[in-house]
Design an enzyme around this catalytic site. Structure first.
Site, PDB file in Angstrom:
ATOM      1  N   CYS A  14      69.427  21.865  21.031  1.00 27.30           N
ATOM      2  CA  CYS A  14      69.674  21.453  22.401  1.00 27.30           C
ATOM      3  C   CYS A  14      69.689  19.934  22.526  1.00 27.30           C
ATOM      4  CB  CYS A  14      68.574  21.955  23.332  1.00 27.30           C
ATOM      5  SG  CYS A  14      68.483  23.737  23.437  1.00 27.30           S
ATOM      6  N   GLY A  40      74.616  20.985  21.279  1.00 24.89           N
ATOM      7  CA  GLY A  40      74.679  22.343  21.824  1.00 24.89           C
ATOM      8  C   GLY A  40      75.957  22.547  22.590  1.00 24.89           C
ATOM      9  N   ASN A 114      64.116  20.857  24.377  1.00 21.22           N
ATOM     10  CA  ASN A 114      64.753  20.777  23.058  1.00 21.22           C
ATOM     11  C   ASN A 114      63.678  21.062  22.016  1.00 21.22           C
ATOM     12  OD1 ASN A 114      66.015  18.011  21.039  1.00 21.22           O
ATOM     13  ND2 ASN A 114      66.289  20.194  20.777  1.00 21.22           N
ATOM     14  N   GLY A 115      63.889  22.106  21.221  1.00 25.48           N
ATOM     15  CA  GLY A 115      62.910  22.438  20.180  1.00 25.48           C
ATOM     16  C   GLY A 115      62.574  23.915  20.205  1.00 25.48           C
ATOM     17  N   CYS A 249      61.774  15.347  12.300  1.00 22.94           N
ATOM     18  CA  CYS A 249      62.689  16.212  11.532  1.00 22.94           C
ATOM     19  C   CYS A 249      63.639  15.351  10.714  1.00 22.94           C
ATOM     20  CB  CYS A 249      63.475  17.098  12.492  1.00 22.94           C
ATOM     21  SG  CYS A 249      64.812  17.999  11.673  1.00 22.94           S
ATOM     22  N   TYR A 255      72.073  15.458   9.139  1.00 21.77           N
ATOM     23  CA  TYR A 255      73.178  16.243   9.654  1.00 21.77           C
ATOM     24  C   TYR A 255      73.334  16.230  11.179  1.00 21.77           C
ATOM     25  CZ  TYR A 255      75.828  20.463  10.799  1.00 21.77           C
ATOM     26  OH  TYR A 255      76.732  21.327  11.323  1.00 21.77           O
ATOM     27  N   CYS A 395      63.683  27.068   9.053  1.00 22.31           N
ATOM     28  CA  CYS A 395      63.100  26.107  10.000  1.00 22.31           C
ATOM     29  C   CYS A 395      62.538  26.881  11.189  1.00 22.31           C
ATOM     30  CB  CYS A 395      64.165  25.136  10.491  1.00 22.31           C
ATOM     31  SG  CYS A 395      63.560  24.022  11.771  1.00 22.31           S
ATOM     32  N   CYS A 446      58.857  15.660   8.761  1.00 24.59           N
ATOM     33  CA  CYS A 446      58.829  17.059   8.349  1.00 24.59           C
ATOM     34  C   CYS A 446      59.935  17.231   7.311  1.00 24.59           C
ATOM     35  CB  CYS A 446      59.105  17.969   9.551  1.00 24.59           C
ATOM     36  SG  CYS A 446      59.320  19.704   9.063  1.00 24.59           S
ATOM     37  N   CYS A 449      61.949  22.420   5.305  1.00 20.80           N
ATOM     38  CA  CYS A 449      63.051  23.260   4.827  1.00 20.80           C
ATOM     39  C   CYS A 449      63.392  22.951   3.367  1.00 20.80           C
ATOM     40  CB  CYS A 449      64.277  23.131   5.725  1.00 20.80           C
ATOM     41  SG  CYS A 449      64.720  21.441   6.098  1.00 20.80           S
TER      42      CYS A 449
HETATM   43 FE1  SF4 Z   1      63.838  19.573  10.399  1.00 20.46          FE
HETATM   44 FE2  SF4 Z   1      63.767  21.046   8.185  1.00 20.46          FE
HETATM   45 FE3  SF4 Z   1      61.476  20.400   9.454  1.00 20.46          FE
HETATM   46 FE4  SF4 Z   1      63.203  22.124  10.574  1.00 20.46          FE
HETATM   47  S1  SF4 Z   1      62.026  22.447   8.683  1.00 20.46           S
HETATM   48  S2  SF4 Z   1      62.137  20.422  11.595  1.00 20.46           S
HETATM   49  S3  SF4 Z   1      65.186  21.288   9.903  1.00 20.46           S
HETATM   50  S4  SF4 Z   1      62.945  18.997   8.438  1.00 20.46           S
END
Ligand code: SF4
Length: 469
Positions: A14, A40, A114-115, A249, A255, A395, A446, A449
């Site tokens: 979003c 989105g 958003n999230g 993130c 991307y 994710c 983070c 993934c």
């Molecule tokens: Fe971003 Fe990957 Fe963490 Fe999801 S898991 S918040 S896509 S870094």
């Protein structure tokens, strides 16, 4: 006519935008959402307030399809919140379009989110046991119920209580008839920034590209864990508790975010170019040229070309007029959905050794089609460099990757993926390289993934669903 869904790519969840203190708040929010359309494309909505009366309009489709000049003129007021949505939780339907609004004790509260909240099922079950009735399947409605439950504490107290209970990724805009409130989760998973317009009005948006379009001046990011309240008396920040460690993130840089945005303190274009430069350091390939498949890997390909000295070429041409729907081809027209959008230049590719730079490989089906199309056009060798590490884990924080079982890197080694895609070489950017490209603060991102190290553990049920069991 049928829905055009050509490639299984990860989707952003979003985008949000809010304005305070401008007579054309609805129109500025519209432009902000226009700039955030990449986040989105399923639905869009704007809620406005003139301090007393609240107006709203929501619809399915792109921002330009949902709003007309006439509709925007009907959205009166000096403040607004807007939302563009791609559903990661909740079905794709108008009932789940945001901002979500509810009336409590005669006052309207609008929420744009958003999230993803990772304890949403537990919270929703508890609220339903206590008598709450839900209209939608959205996370945002749970937020509204939690705030309403604590209304006796006053707005600030109710918000503080609600956000003590929710866990996960949330950059949120809340609007009462006279206040615009921005909230960011303690990990700061999703971006959210604050700007000023013409010295007087304020804008809060997911990315700085929304500020640029309305000639807003960037002030700062909303801090992870911060609550910022804007009203006629000015701005009040409830700062985050001390000692929080952000988990931004990192995939936003790979991307999702627009390259003209600055997020988490660094410009996205520069970060992506740097990913390509580091790829050149990590993996030199003897080839004739390097190319992206537009628009995946464009900027990393520039970085790779400049750092390696190999020319940058455009071996495939994009059809910019492919819409969201088209008449389905016949069964015999294989790889149609790839070719309709991206067509290789046969006379140029004939006999060439090609390096493709991609931003990610998710299921692998798109990559395989692309490699096939280059081979069919006569390429002698096809090498692929990816500007992030293998995506092995789902994710839980608002990015719509396929379930864990469908991620190709969860089940196959790099060499097996290379064989599956039909490549001569396959190299993924190392995690260290990715962190270096995005500013070098490993402990500020983070990366779950890629490495499975989740900053916030998800609900057990949520976890199972994401793994596709
Ligand atoms: Fe971003 Fe990957 Fe963490 Fe999801 S898991 S918040 S896509 S870094």
């Amino acid at each position: 006519m049928s829905e055009y869904r050509p490639v299984p790519r990860p989707r952003e969840e979003c985008g949000i935008c809010g304005i305070f203190g401008h007579p054309d708040a609805a129109k500025l929010t519209y432009f902000g959402l226009y700039a955030l359309q990449h986040r989105g494309q399923e639905s869009a909505g704007i809620v406005t307030s003139d301090g007393v009366n609240v107006s709203q309009h929501k619809g399915m489709g792109l921002v330009a399809e949902v709003f007309s000049e006439e509709i925007l003129q009907g959205l009166k007021g000096h403040m607004a919140v807007g939302h563009v949505r791609y559903s990661t939780t909740g079905a794709s339907s108008i009932i789940n379009a945001q901002p979500f609004t509810a009336v409590h004790q005669g006052s309207t509260l609008a929420v744009a989110h958003n999230g993803n909240l990772v304890n949403i099922r537990t919270l929703r079950d508890e609220l339903e046991k206590q008598g709450s009735i839900f209209q939608s399947t959205m996370d945002s409605e749970v937020v509204v119920h939690l705030i309403a439950r604590h209304a006796h504490l006053g707005l600030e107290g109710a918000i503080a209580e609600a956000f003590k209970q929710i866990q996960g990724a949330f950059s949120l805009l809340l609007m009462t008839p006279d206040k615009l409130i921005a909230v960011r989760d303690p990990h700061g998973f999703r971006p959210l920034c604050l700007g000023k317009i013409n010295g007087g009005a304020y804008i809060v948006a997911s990315e700085t590209c929304a500020l640029d379009l309305v000639e807003g001046e960037y002030i700062r990011d909303i801090e992870p864990g911060e609550v910022l309240i804007i009203d006629q008396s000015g701005m009040k920040s409830i700062p985050p508790p001390p000692g929080l460690r952000p988990s931004h993130c990192i995939f936003e840089h790979v991307y999702f975010a627009r390259p003209d945005s600055d997020i988490f303190g660094i410009n996205v274009y520069l970060a992506r170019k740097r990913m390509g430069e580091i790829l050149a350091r990590e993996c030199r390939v003897d080839a004739d040229f390097v190319m992206p498949f537009p628009d995946s890997g464009n900027y990393a390909a520039i970085g790779y070309s400049q750092a390696s000295g190999l020319p940058l070429e455009m071996g495939v041409i994009r059809n910019h007029y492919v819409g969201r729907t088209f008449i389905q081809p016949t069964q015999s027209m294989r790889e149609f959905s790839v070719r309709v959008k991206l067509n290789p230049i046969r006379s140029f590719l004939q006999g060439k050794r090609v390096i493709i730079v991609e931003d990610s490989i998710i299921r692998g089906t798109t990559g395989r089609s692309r490699v096939n199309s280059l081979r069919a056009a006569g390429a002698k060798e096809v090498h692929m460099l990816v500007s992030c590490p293998p995506t092995r884990f789902p994710c839980y924080y608002g990015i719509d990757f396929p379930s864990g079982g469908e991620l190709i890197a969860a089940a196959k080694s790099v060499n097996e993926i290379r064989q599956f895609l039909g490549l001569d070489t396959l190299h993924y950017l190392s995690l260290e390289g990715l962190v270096e490209a995005t500013g070098g603060r490993k402990d500020h991102f983070c990366q779950a993934c890629f490495n499975g190290d989740y900053p916030v553990p998800p609900d057990r049920l949520f976890h199972k669903l994401a793994l596709g069991r």
